[in-house]
Design a protein around this motif. Structure first.
Motif, PDB file in Angstrom:
ATOM      1  N   SER A 119      36.671   8.071   5.902  1.00 32.98           N
ATOM      2  CA  SER A 119      37.895   8.856   5.789  1.00 32.98           C
ATOM      3  C   SER A 119      39.031   7.955   5.322  1.00 32.98           C
ATOM      4  N   LYS A 120      39.308   7.964   4.033  1.00 31.49           N
ATOM      5  CA  LYS A 120      40.360   7.103   3.480  1.00 31.49           C
ATOM      6  C   LYS A 120      41.716   7.800   3.476  1.00 31.49           C
ATOM      7  N   VAL A 121      41.698   9.074   3.177  1.00 33.93           N
ATOM      8  CA  VAL A 121      42.914   9.889   3.189  1.00 33.93           C
ATOM      9  C   VAL A 121      42.599  11.138   3.996  1.00 33.93           C
ATOM     10  N   MET A 122      43.550  11.532   4.836  1.00 34.86           N
ATOM     11  CA  MET A 122      43.395  12.770   5.587  1.00 34.86           C
ATOM     12  C   MET A 122      44.615  13.641   5.367  1.00 34.86           C
ATOM     13  N   ALA A 123      44.411  14.939   5.539  1.00 30.83           N
ATOM     14  CA  ALA A 123      45.490  15.873   5.205  1.00 30.83           C
ATOM     15  C   ALA A 123      45.423  17.109   6.086  1.00 30.83           C
ATOM     16  N   TRP A 124      46.530  17.825   6.080  1.00 28.29           N
ATOM     17  CA  TRP A 124      46.614  19.156   6.683  1.00 28.29           C
ATOM     18  C   TRP A 124      46.858  20.164   5.559  1.00 28.29           C
ATOM     19  N   PHE A 125      46.110  21.243   5.628  1.00 28.37           N
ATOM     20  CA  PHE A 125      46.321  22.405   4.784  1.00 28.37           C
ATOM     21  C   PHE A 125      46.543  23.601   5.704  1.00 28.37           C
ATOM     22  N   ARG A 126      47.020  24.702   5.142  1.00 24.91           N
ATOM     23  CA  ARG A 126      47.167  25.923   5.917  1.00 24.91           C
ATOM     24  C   ARG A 126      46.872  27.122   5.032  1.00 24.91           C
ATOM     25  N   GLN A 127      46.457  28.196   5.706  1.00 23.39           N
ATOM     26  CA  GLN A 127      46.133  29.424   4.988  1.00 23.39           C
ATOM     27  C   GLN A 127      46.603  30.620   5.784  1.00 23.39           C
ATOM     28  N   LYS A 142      46.501  34.952   1.608  1.00 26.01           N
ATOM     29  CA  LYS A 142      47.025  33.929   0.703  1.00 26.01           C
ATOM     30  C   LYS A 142      46.010  32.811   0.516  1.00 26.01           C
ATOM     31  N   GLU A 143      46.235  32.011  -0.526  1.00 27.91           N
ATOM     32  CA  GLU A 143      45.366  30.877  -0.771  1.00 27.91           C
ATOM     33  C   GLU A 143      45.696  29.731   0.188  1.00 27.91           C
ATOM     34  N   ARG A 144      44.709  28.888   0.402  1.00 29.53           N
ATOM     35  CA  ARG A 144      44.936  27.702   1.225  1.00 29.53           C
ATOM     36  C   ARG A 144      45.892  26.764   0.484  1.00 29.53           C
ATOM     37  N   GLU A 145      46.877  26.245   1.206  1.00 26.21           N
ATOM     38  CA  GLU A 145      47.881  25.399   0.574  1.00 26.21           C
ATOM     39  C   GLU A 145      48.040  24.072   1.310  1.00 26.21           C
ATOM     40  N   PHE A 146      48.421  23.078   0.539  1.00 27.14           N
ATOM     41  CA  PHE A 146      48.623  21.737   1.059  1.00 27.14           C
ATOM     42  C   PHE A 146      49.875  21.678   1.925  1.00 27.14           C
ATOM     43  N   VAL A 147      49.795  20.901   3.020  1.00 29.69           N
ATOM     44  CA  VAL A 147      50.953  20.702   3.894  1.00 29.69           C
ATOM     45  C   VAL A 147      51.391  19.227   3.874  1.00 29.69           C
ATOM     46  N   ALA A 148      50.483  18.321   4.219  1.00 30.70           N
ATOM     47  CA  ALA A 148      50.829  16.899   4.304  1.00 30.70           C
ATOM     48  C   ALA A 148      49.567  16.064   4.239  1.00 30.70           C
ATOM     49  N   ALA A 149      49.724  14.811   3.803  1.00 31.00           N
ATOM     50  CA  ALA A 149      48.590  13.886   3.720  1.00 31.00           C
ATOM     51  C   ALA A 149      49.017  12.505   4.176  1.00 31.00           C
ATOM     52  N   THR A 182      37.014  10.793   0.979  1.00 31.88           N
ATOM     53  CA  THR A 182      36.366   9.476   0.960  1.00 31.88           C
ATOM     54  C   THR A 182      37.012   8.539  -0.055  1.00 31.88           C
ATOM     55  N   ARG A 183      38.020   9.022  -0.754  1.00 29.81           N
ATOM     56  CA  ARG A 183      38.698   8.217  -1.769  1.00 29.81           C
ATOM     57  C   ARG A 183      40.081   7.810  -1.276  1.00 29.81           C
ATOM     58  N   SER A 184      40.471   6.560  -1.557  1.00 30.78           N
ATOM     59  CA  SER A 184      41.770   6.061  -1.111  1.00 30.78           C
ATOM     60  C   SER A 184      42.926   6.593  -1.942  1.00 30.78           C
ATOM     61  N   TYR A 185      42.617   6.978  -3.169  1.00 28.62           N
ATOM     62  CA  TYR A 185      43.664   7.507  -4.047  1.00 28.62           C
ATOM     63  C   TYR A 185      43.135   8.748  -4.740  1.00 28.62           C
ATOM     64  N   PRO A 186      43.948   9.745  -4.968  1.00 28.40           N
ATOM     65  CA  PRO A 186      45.365   9.822  -4.612  1.00 28.40           C
ATOM     66  C   PRO A 186      45.566  10.363  -3.200  1.00 28.40           C
ATOM     67  N   LEU A 187      46.833  10.540  -2.813  1.00 32.04           N
ATOM     68  CA  LEU A 187      47.169  11.348  -1.644  1.00 32.04           C
ATOM     69  C   LEU A 187      47.137  12.789  -2.145  1.00 32.04           C
ATOM     70  N   GLY A 188      45.913  13.315  -2.188  1.00 27.18           N
ATOM     71  CA  GLY A 188      45.695  14.568  -2.889  1.00 27.18           C
ATOM     72  C   GLY A 188      46.342  15.777  -2.261  1.00 27.18           C
ATOM     73  N   THR A 189      46.690  16.720  -3.110  1.00 29.85           N
ATOM     74  CA  THR A 189      47.266  17.981  -2.662  1.00 29.85           C
ATOM     75  C   THR A 189      46.369  19.161  -2.977  1.00 29.85           C
ATOM     76  N   ARG A 190      45.244  18.904  -3.606  1.00 35.51           N
ATOM     77  CA  ARG A 190      44.331  19.978  -4.002  1.00 35.51           C
ATOM     78  C   ARG A 190      43.139  20.048  -3.048  1.00 35.51           C
ATOM     79  N   ILE A 191      42.620  21.229  -2.882  1.00 37.87           N
ATOM     80  CA  ILE A 191      41.458  21.406  -2.020  1.00 37.87           C
ATOM     81  C   ILE A 191      40.312  20.527  -2.487  1.00 37.87           C
ATOM     82  N   ASN A 192      40.107  20.422  -3.778  1.00 39.38           N
ATOM     83  CA  ASN A 192      38.990  19.647  -4.315  1.00 39.38           C
ATOM     84  C   ASN A 192      39.150  18.140  -4.137  1.00 39.38           C
ATOM     85  N   ASP A 193      40.312  17.692  -3.687  1.00 35.65           N
ATOM     86  CA  ASP A 193      40.509  16.261  -3.422  1.00 35.65           C
ATOM     87  C   ASP A 193      39.843  15.835  -2.120  1.00 35.65           C
TER      88      ASP A 193
END
Length: 125
Positions: A31-39, A43-50, A100-111
């Motif tokens: 786990s290199k980057v972790m994030a919160w999303f909400r739905q 509505k579609e699932r959206e990025f909150v913070a990483a 599993t990737r350190s970059y980027p601080l992704g905002t997309r579900i596929n990240d």
């Protein structure tokens, strides 16, 4: 594999606060980057913070800046989302995710490669 379990959701009045937790287990070193999303319903699932696990670098969506704080506890393999000044429009199921990737601080579900089951946050007006 990484398993993620969210907790801390609930019902709160507008202006109130909640703290969500996301406990990671398994191959947590992946786990290199972790994030919160909400739905929200309908509505579609959206990025909150990483947050980048190694450095603690963070990134927020504009609508939560100044109200939400993402953090992590390395020793506990746990990520948090401190939510203050909650609004009815924050009502959603909140999901944690891990990449599993350190970059980027992704905002997309596929990240993100791994997802929790979600925890419901309801903010009443």
């Amino acid at each position: 594999q990484v398993q993620l379990v969210e907790s801390g959701g609930g019902l709160v009045q507008a202006g109130g606060s909640l703290r969500l937790s996301c406990a990671a287990s398994g191959r947590t070193s992946n786990s290199k980057v972790m994030a919160w999303f909400r739905q929200a319903p309908g509505k579609e699932r959206e990025f909150v913070a990483a947050i980048r696990w190694s450095s603690g670098s963070t990134y927020y969506t504009d609508s939560v800046k100044g109200r939400f704080t993402i953090s992590r506890d390395n020793a506990k393999n746990t990520m948090y989302l401190e939510m203050n000044s909650l609004k009815p429009e924050d009502t959603s199921v909140y999901y944690c995710a891990a990449s599993t990737r350190s970059y980027p601080l992704g905002t997309r579900i596929n990240d993100y490669d791994y997802w929790g089951q979600g925890t419901q946050v309801t903010v009443s007006s």
